[in-house]
Design a protein around this motif. Structure first.
Motif, PDB file in Angstrom:
ATOM      1  N   LEU A 256      46.141  63.416  22.649  1.00 10.85           N
ATOM      2  CA  LEU A 256      45.542  64.710  22.515  1.00 10.85           C
ATOM      3  C   LEU A 256      44.516  64.662  21.850  1.00 10.85           C
ATOM      4  CD1 LEU A 256      49.052  66.422  21.418  1.00 10.85           C
ATOM      5  CD2 LEU A 256      48.175  65.980  23.906  1.00 10.85           C
ATOM      6  N   VAL A 257      43.435  65.399  22.378  1.00 14.62           N
ATOM      7  CA  VAL A 257      42.194  65.180  22.032  1.00 14.62           C
ATOM      8  C   VAL A 257      41.593  66.720  21.775  1.00 14.62           C
ATOM      9  CG1 VAL A 257      40.014  64.153  21.932  1.00 14.62           C
ATOM     10  CG2 VAL A 257      41.711  63.191  23.115  1.00 14.62           C
ATOM     11  N   PRO A 258      41.750  67.395  20.870  1.00 14.77           N
ATOM     12  CA  PRO A 258      41.180  68.697  20.450  1.00 14.77           C
ATOM     13  C   PRO A 258      39.831  68.530  20.139  1.00 14.77           C
ATOM     14  CG  PRO A 258      42.414  68.148  18.611  1.00 14.77           C
ATOM     15  CD  PRO A 258      42.888  66.918  19.549  1.00 14.77           C
ATOM     16  N   THR A 259      39.182  69.698  20.577  1.00 18.57           N
ATOM     17  CA  THR A 259      37.557  69.756  20.432  1.00 18.57           C
ATOM     18  C   THR A 259      37.093  71.011  19.742  1.00 18.57           C
ATOM     19  OG1 THR A 259      37.276  69.960  22.939  1.00 18.57           O
ATOM     20  CG2 THR A 259      36.950  67.820  22.046  1.00 18.57           C
ATOM     21  N   HIS A 260      38.088  71.947  19.905  1.00 21.57           N
ATOM     22  CA  HIS A 260      37.716  73.318  19.273  1.00 21.57           C
ATOM     23  C   HIS A 260      38.572  73.510  18.079  1.00 21.57           C
ATOM     24  CE1 HIS A 260      37.611  77.674  18.977  1.00 21.57           C
ATOM     25  NE2 HIS A 260      38.828  77.723  18.812  1.00 21.57           N
ATOM     26  N   GLY A 261      37.824  73.851  17.017  1.00 21.12           N
ATOM     27  CA  GLY A 261      38.156  73.839  15.668  1.00 21.12           C
ATOM     28  C   GLY A 261      39.860  74.847  15.387  1.00 21.12           C
ATOM     29  N   GLY A 262      39.889  75.642  16.184  1.00 19.56           N
ATOM     30  CA  GLY A 262      41.031  76.339  16.099  1.00 19.56           C
ATOM     31  C   GLY A 262      42.221  75.977  16.824  1.00 19.56           C
ATOM     32  N   ASN A 263      42.130  74.921  17.428  1.00 21.17           N
ATOM     33  CA  ASN A 263      43.165  74.081  17.901  1.00 21.17           C
ATOM     34  C   ASN A 263      43.782  72.808  17.313  1.00 21.17           C
ATOM     35  OD1 ASN A 263      42.805  75.813  20.194  1.00 21.17           O
ATOM     36  ND2 ASN A 263      41.811  74.374  21.692  1.00 21.17           N
TER      37      ASN A 263
END
Length: 207
Positions: A69-76
């Motif tokens: 899992l690679v989140p790139t949006h701060g809120g995620n």
């Protein structure tokens, strides 16, 4: 920006690993802190976590040994970090969550420095680093004639998330995007990719 970044990072990570596939980036995400800017679409954290569970269950059913899992949006980052252990307990697949927001922003700043741009932003959003990344991915998407800087220096992440970005920045920008170059963007992206591949390999070796 965040979807473009997610697509590009996952493609490059998969290519570096050599035995991986990049799944479609999940969108939209948790953007309640941007809702004062018209056009924003946001999901509750619980909804995003349910979608992540469904993605992972599907990939697990198809026999993937590892799911990264690679989140790139701060809120995620928070929802990903929260839901990953539950998913890992449920599935046969090994779940690896690269969800350290502080590390992610540090890697972006380090990439700027490695590219010869001495500029450091505490909280990264639409400034030098992210603008550089978009320039590297698709230069035609950046309207350079419209670039304008936002607040710089120490910025409270807690305030941004609780009171919204509009409480700190009128144009949604933090920092100075005029410092961005496409060359710096490529260095930044590669810096993140190399670090994440190292994390993934470390996790795989530990299993």
């Amino acid at each position: 920006m965040d979807t473009l970044d997610g697509d590009e990072l996952s493609r490059r990570i998969a290519r570096e690993l050599g035995d991986a596939l990049a799944a479609p980036t999940i969108r939209p995400g948790c953007s309640g802190h941007h809702m004062e800017f018209p056009g924003t679409i946001t999901l509750p954290p619980e909804t995003l976590m349910d979608v992540i569970r469904s993605y992972c269950r599907s990939l697990d059913a198809h026999g993937f040994e590892y799911i990264v899992l690679v989140p790139t949006h701060g809120g995620n980052f928070g929802p990903v970090k929260t839901v990953a252990p539950d998913i890992a307990r449920e599935l046969e697949s090994t779940v690896i969550a690269l969800a350290d927001l502080d590390e992610h922003m540090q890697l972006l700043n380090e990439g700027l420095s490695e590219a010869g741009i001495e500029y450091d932003q505490d909280v990264i959003h639409a400034g030098a680093a992210e603008t550089a990344m978009v320039l590297a991915i698709d230069e035609g998407l950046v309207r350079v004639e419209n670039i304008e800087p936002g607040p710089e220096g120490e910025i409270s992440t807690a305030r941004l998330l609780s009171e919204g970005f509009k409480s700190i920045t009128e144009n949604g920008v933090l920092g100075d995007p005029t410092r961005a170059t496409s060359d710096a963007g490529n260095v930044i992206i590669q810096n993140v990719v190399e670090t994440y591949v190292e994390h993934i390999n470390t996790e795989r070796d530990a299993v």
